[in-house]
Design a protein around this motif. Structure first.
Motif, PDB file in Angstrom:
ATOM      1  N   VAL A 180     -48.947  76.662 169.683  1.00  0.00           N
ATOM      2  CA  VAL A 180     -48.364  76.090 168.466  1.00  0.00           C
ATOM      3  C   VAL A 180     -47.828  74.687 168.720  1.00  0.00           C
ATOM      4  CG1 VAL A 180     -47.704  78.376 167.628  1.00  0.00           C
ATOM      5  CG2 VAL A 180     -46.005  76.976 168.774  1.00  0.00           C
ATOM      6  N   LEU A 230     -45.317  81.444 156.977  1.00  0.00           N
ATOM      7  CA  LEU A 230     -44.424  82.242 157.810  1.00  0.00           C
ATOM      8  C   LEU A 230     -42.998  81.749 157.650  1.00  0.00           C
ATOM      9  CD1 LEU A 230     -44.087  84.373 160.097  1.00  0.00           C
ATOM     10  CD2 LEU A 230     -44.492  82.500 161.732  1.00  0.00           C
ATOM     11  N   ALA A 235     -45.459  82.706 165.110  1.00  0.00           N
ATOM     12  CA  ALA A 235     -46.609  81.859 164.770  1.00  0.00           C
ATOM     13  C   ALA A 235     -47.698  82.008 165.835  1.00  0.00           C
ATOM     14  CB  ALA A 235     -46.173  80.399 164.663  1.00  0.00           C
ATOM     15  N   GLN A 236     -47.270  82.054 167.082  1.00  0.00           N
ATOM     16  CA  GLN A 236     -48.233  82.211 168.188  1.00  0.00           C
ATOM     17  C   GLN A 236     -48.979  83.539 168.051  1.00  0.00           C
ATOM     18  OE1 GLN A 236     -48.647  80.114 171.197  1.00  0.00           O
ATOM     19  NE2 GLN A 236     -50.324  81.492 171.775  1.00  0.00           N
ATOM     20  N   VAL A 293     -51.600  78.622 159.960  1.00  0.00           N
ATOM     21  CA  VAL A 293     -50.210  79.051 159.840  1.00  0.00           C
ATOM     22  C   VAL A 293     -49.379  77.883 159.313  1.00  0.00           C
ATOM     23  CG1 VAL A 293     -48.196  79.944 161.078  1.00  0.00           C
ATOM     24  CG2 VAL A 293     -50.507  80.608 161.792  1.00  0.00           C
ATOM     25  N   LEU A 311     -45.401  76.898 158.725  1.00  0.00           N
ATOM     26  CA  LEU A 311     -44.037  77.313 159.048  1.00  0.00           C
ATOM     27  C   LEU A 311     -43.122  77.012 157.862  1.00  0.00           C
ATOM     28  CD1 LEU A 311     -43.898  75.767 162.643  1.00  0.00           C
ATOM     29  CD2 LEU A 311     -44.404  78.158 162.041  1.00  0.00           C
ATOM     30  N   SER A 354     -44.498  70.731 166.993  1.00  0.00           N
ATOM     31  CA  SER A 354     -45.597  71.627 166.609  1.00  0.00           C
ATOM     32  C   SER A 354     -46.631  70.902 165.751  1.00  0.00           C
ATOM     33  CB  SER A 354     -45.043  72.831 165.839  1.00  0.00           C
ATOM     34  OG  SER A 354     -46.098  73.645 165.381  1.00  0.00           O
ATOM     35  N   LEU A 389     -48.292  72.567 163.555  1.00  0.00           N
ATOM     36  CA  LEU A 389     -48.415  73.347 162.318  1.00  0.00           C
ATOM     37  C   LEU A 389     -47.647  72.674 161.175  1.00  0.00           C
ATOM     38  CD1 LEU A 389     -47.870  76.886 163.897  1.00  0.00           C
ATOM     39  CD2 LEU A 389     -50.056  75.868 163.167  1.00  0.00           C
TER      40      LEU A 389
END
Ligand code: PEP
Ligand code: MN
Length: 332
Positions: A52, A186, A201-202, A212, A214, A242, A244
């Motif tokens: 991530v 998530l 997330a991982q 994904v 966040l 990250s 993401l």
């Protein structure tokens, strides 16, 4: 200069050796306990979740959702009621937030409620209403999935599966949601650290789903004036470490609608890729989370309020929906 050139004396820690010429060479030399030893790097800190983290190969994940990209140049607002209540409530909200620049409609069909007597959501009927709202408004749909068994059904209707704060560490749900192939929003657990969020997330990535998103939605602290404490530093840190996309939910963070616009502006300033906001045609009559839901005028004001903050982030950051819709509104 007491320390200069005198190697029999202990190093001069009063200035940490940072003064020019301290060691006689004119160059900057750090003492042996140098800055690198003061704290480990973020990558070491979050080494448990390497996939991530940003790397030279992966700087930013862009999550495709219908014709949108989350984590790309466009700032994405997801807006809608806490719960799907009625066809009228959902459609009125969808049409309004679309005109105001939202790109994704939110709304819960399965509601995680603290009281067993509170409205639990319409379930499948709610999902069907969301699908009709997508058809009519063109907005993509994000909705929560609460249990592993419901994943196939929710994935059939939703464009993004939301994992709620209470389920962030429900690993069997995370695995099932990941395997559905739908993008996952998530949400950070209300008592989860950033490392915990990244672990979840991982887990989704490990189960073959790279899409994904966040979501910072506030955490529990000793402060009780707000429903949660909006961890704005988490947004800044997640954007730094990250690849993401990071979405901010000012509604659940604040718990009070009058604070939502300010938290939305702060989220933009902190670097969020988008917002998740609760909006209701008549918040005082909402079946859930009315206190924190914006009415239509409040939503418009919030959207106006974030514009200058987006502009500060540079010309690439736009709200495409708004640019397209506003001139039409002016005409009509
Ligand atoms: C929601 O989005 O309505 C919700 C229940 O969020 P959270 O899981 O963050 O409480
Ligand atoms: Mn809610």
């Amino acid at each position: 200069m007491m320390c200069d050139g005198d190697h029999t004396k202990p190093p001069c820690f009063s200035t940490l050796g940072l003064r020019r010429g301290v060691h006689g060479s004119g160059s900057l030399k750090l003492p042996r306990i140098g800055a690198h030893a003061v704290r480990e790097s973020w990558h070491e800190r979050f080494a448990e979740t390497p996939d991530v983290l940003k790397s030279s190969l992966r700087r930013q994940t862009v999550v495709p959702v219908l014709d949108l990209e989350i984590g790309g140049d466009e700032f994405i607002t997801m807006a809608g009621p806490c719960s799907v209540e009625t066809e009228f409530q959902l459609m009125a909200t969808a049409n309004h937030v679309r005109r105001g620049g939202a790109r994704i409609l939110r709304g819960g069909a399965f509601k995680p409620r603290s009281s067993p007597y509170a409205f639990q959501g319409h379930g499948l009927e709610g999902l069907k209403m969301l699908a009709r709202a997508r058809e009519e408004s063109g907005l993509a749909i994000v909705t929560e999935v609460m249990s592993e068994e419901d994943v196939p059904m929710v994935a059939e209707y939703a464009d993004i599966l939301q994992i709620g704060t209470r389920n962030m560490e429900n690993y069997s749900l995370l695995e099932a949601a990941a395997r559905s192939g739908r993008p996952i929003l998530l949400k950070r657990g209300m008592v989860a650290t950033i490392a915990d969020l990244l672990r979840s997330a991982q887990c989704i990535l490990d189960n073959g789903n790279p899409n994904v998103i966040l979501c910072e939605r506030g955490i529990r602290t000793f402060e009780t004036a707000m429903r949660n404490t909006f961890d704005v530093a988490a947004i800044a840190l997640l954007k730094q470490i990250s690849h993401l996309p990071v979405i901010a939910d000012p509604s659940h963070a604040a718990g009070h609608r009058d604070l939502v616009p300010a938290l939305a502006r702060i989220a933009v300033a902190a670097g969020a890729d988008g917002l998740l906001v609760e909006v209701h045609p008549n918040p005082d009559k909402a079946w859930s989370d009315g206190e924190q839901s914006l009415d239509f005028a409040g939503f418009d004001d919030m959207m106006d309020g974030i514009e200058p903050y987006l502009a500060l982030r540079g010309p690439a950051r736009t709200q495409r929906g708004r640019a397209l819709v506003r001139p039409m509104e002016a005409v009509g």
